[in-house]
Design an enzyme around this catalytic site. Structure first.
Site, mmCIF file in Angstrom:
data_model
loop_
_atom_site.group_PDB
_atom_site.id
_atom_site.type_symbol
_atom_site.label_atom_id
_atom_site.label_comp_id
_atom_site.label_asym_id
_atom_site.label_seq_id
_atom_site.Cartn_x
_atom_site.Cartn_y
_atom_site.Cartn_z
ATOM 1 N N SER A 109 -2.951 -6.081 -9.198
ATOM 2 C CA SER A 109 -2.644 -4.877 -8.420
ATOM 3 C C SER A 109 -3.849 -4.051 -8.023
ATOM 4 C CB SER A 109 -1.655 -3.999 -9.191
ATOM 5 O OG SER A 109 -0.359 -4.539 -9.119
ATOM 6 N N PHE A 170 12.001 -14.546 -8.617
ATOM 7 C CA PHE A 170 11.952 -15.338 -9.848
ATOM 8 C C PHE A 170 13.182 -15.009 -10.701
ATOM 9 C CE2 PHE A 170 7.706 -14.604 -8.271
ATOM 10 C CZ PHE A 170 7.177 -15.895 -8.242
ATOM 11 N N TYR A 213 7.073 2.099 -9.348
ATOM 12 C CA TYR A 213 6.086 1.081 -8.975
ATOM 13 C C TYR A 213 6.792 -0.144 -8.412
ATOM 14 C CZ TYR A 213 1.556 -1.219 -9.388
ATOM 15 O OH TYR A 213 0.367 -1.835 -9.136
ATOM 16 N N SER A 214 6.431 -0.531 -7.210
ATOM 17 C CA SER A 214 7.075 -1.662 -6.543
ATOM 18 C C SER A 214 6.061 -2.441 -5.733
ATOM 19 C CB SER A 214 8.202 -1.173 -5.633
ATOM 20 O OG SER A 214 8.738 -2.251 -4.885
ATOM 21 N N ASN A 215 5.912 -3.719 -6.042
ATOM 22 C CA ASN A 215 5.024 -4.577 -5.269
ATOM 23 C C ASN A 215 5.484 -4.718 -3.828
ATOM 24 O OD1 ASN A 215 3.060 -5.540 -7.344
ATOM 25 N ND2 ASN A 215 4.911 -6.271 -8.325
ATOM 26 N N GLY A 355 -4.434 -4.057 -13.011
ATOM 27 C CA GLY A 355 -3.684 -5.100 -12.351
ATOM 28 C C GLY A 355 -3.384 -6.262 -13.267
#
Length: 436
Positions: A109, A170, A213-215, A355
């Protein structure tokens, strides 16, 4: 970025049933309740680090990380013109090949800082408005009311309310299994598919209200970058951020392989992978602009020093980047800006990011003027234990890492060995793991 989007309760049950349970702060996805978001600029403050680098103490505290159970770790520290680099442990547990300070490493990250810089460069050029809805630029990707409610700024500071894509990408992780992680090792995925998984996930809150928090946010940011520049996001970031910063060993890998000397990257995954397995070979399309960058610890120090020194962004855009929202978990733990956060240590305030990808963790902090810096990588993830009640227990590795980090950034005032952590290392991962 981390492959850790799974139910902690389910994982704990599966791991404990298997005999051991190992957990760490590498889960970089999830939610944390924040105070009602009112963006503000955090004062850069001052850093009191004492005297110059104590090289013997840095070497000793890095060795202690391996003595506590880490396979291998490498660290790069800077104080003004003085630099120290060190490595301890092995890059390959079978051959005992040692780690070296300049090894390439998947930085997870920390890639978000690179992506945020690229988007803010477009803000400076008038192509992007931070407070415009993302639907203005990508109406087909984020359609309807959500596209009109979520702004570019909300993507970059994680207040969009958009869920993470990891569970959808996933699905076995939600069942306490890593099967889907292994199945997708060599599969290439389009960023639009990752965004679809994120948009289909339950919303984490109303846009602009809560920090979560979100990718997915940073995959959307990469697609925004492509839309306004007409250039592949990795190509643009390489040319206008990485090269502009003078980085020699930083890249977006185009294959599942890391193109240069690197450590293997071992994942235990809550005790579900025993013994830990190497995941250094993995298709980086799963990380996308949220976490695909490969770098060295020295390059990361150069990057943050160049950024904070005003050489990648104009004064106005850098100020926007450092305009933060508070992140809380009972007590306020850190302040998140646009792809960068401020964290308070006993000796002052530092800026940077942490990260994780499966098997690899990275932590990078810099003083506001870029004079005092640390970047550190580790090659074994999710090593902590959990008790029968599902509570995360600090591992000796955590205390050893904290001691080295404080020695690097705060200097001689650091105790020889910590008995408790006076700050939260890897705060985005630790905070997310606690919310599972």
């Amino acid at each position: 970025m981390a492959f850790a989007r799974l139910s902690l309760r389910k994982t704990v049950t599966a791991a404990v049933a298997g005999g051991t349970a190992i957990l760490t702060w590498t889960a970089t996805t999830g939610t944390a309740t924040a105070q009602p978001v009112s963006a503000r600029t955090v004062s850069t403050g001052t850093v009191s680090t004492g005297t110059a680098l104590d090289r013997q103490a840095l070497a000793r505290t890095l060795d202690a990380v391996v003595e506590a159970g880490m396979y291998g770790t490498y660290s790069s520290v800077r104080d003004g013109r003085e630099r120290w680099q060190g490595a301890a442990g092995v890059a390959d547990v079978r051959t005992k090949r040692p780690v070296t300070p300049g090894m390439l490493h998947r930085v997870g990250s920390i890639s978000k800082t690179f992506t945020a810089v690229a988007v803010l460069q477009q803000v400076a050029r008038g192509r992007v408005d931070l407070d415009a809805p993302i639907g203005r630029y990508l109406p087909d990707l984020v359609p309807g009311p959500r596209g009109q409610a979520v702004t570019v700024r909300m993507l970059l500071n994680h207040t969009s309310g958009i869920g993470d894509y990891i569970a959808g990408a996933f699905p076995s992780l939600t069942r306490g299994s890593t099967e889907s992680v292994d199945d997708n090792r060599f599969r290439t995925v389009r960023p639009e598919e990752l965004v679809r998984f994120g948009l289909e996930a339950p919303a984490t809150g109303e846009p602009g209200k809560d920090w979560s928090y979100s990718n997915t946010n940073y995959v959307i940011a990469g697609l925004l970058l492509e839309k306004v520049t007409g250039t592949d996001a990795a190509t643009y970031i390489t040319r206008d951020v990485i090269r502009k910063a003078g980085l020699k060993n930083t890249l977006f890998p185009r294959t599942p392989f890391i193109p240069g000397p690197h450590s293997k990257m071992y994942e235990s995954y809550y005790g579900l992978i025993d013994p830990p397995r190497d995941y250094s070979v993995y298709d980086s399309s799963w990380y996308s602009t949220a976490g695909a960058v490969v770098s060295t610890m020295s390059d990361l120090n150069t990057f943050y020093r160049t950024l904070l020194g005003g050489h990648l962004l104009g004064q106005r855009e850098l100020a926007e980047m450092l305009r933060t929202v508070p992140v809380t978990d009972g007590d306020e733990t850190f302040h998140y800006g646009l792809g960068i956060y401020a964290q308070d240590l006993p000796c002052g305030r530092f800026w940077g990011h942490d990260g994780a990808v499966i098997g690899a963790g990275t932590f990078s902090l810099s003083s506001p003027d870029g004079a005092r810096q640390l970047s550190l990588g580790i090659n074994l993830m999710k090593y902590q234990r959990i008790d029968e009640n599902g509570n995360i227990k600090d591992h000796p590795i955590d205390l050893a890492l904290g001691t080295h980090i404080l020695q690097a950034l705060c200097g001689p005032s650091t105790p020889k060995a910590l008995t408790q952590l006076p700050f939260t290392p890897f705060p985005t991962e630790r905070l997310a793991a606690k919310t599972r």
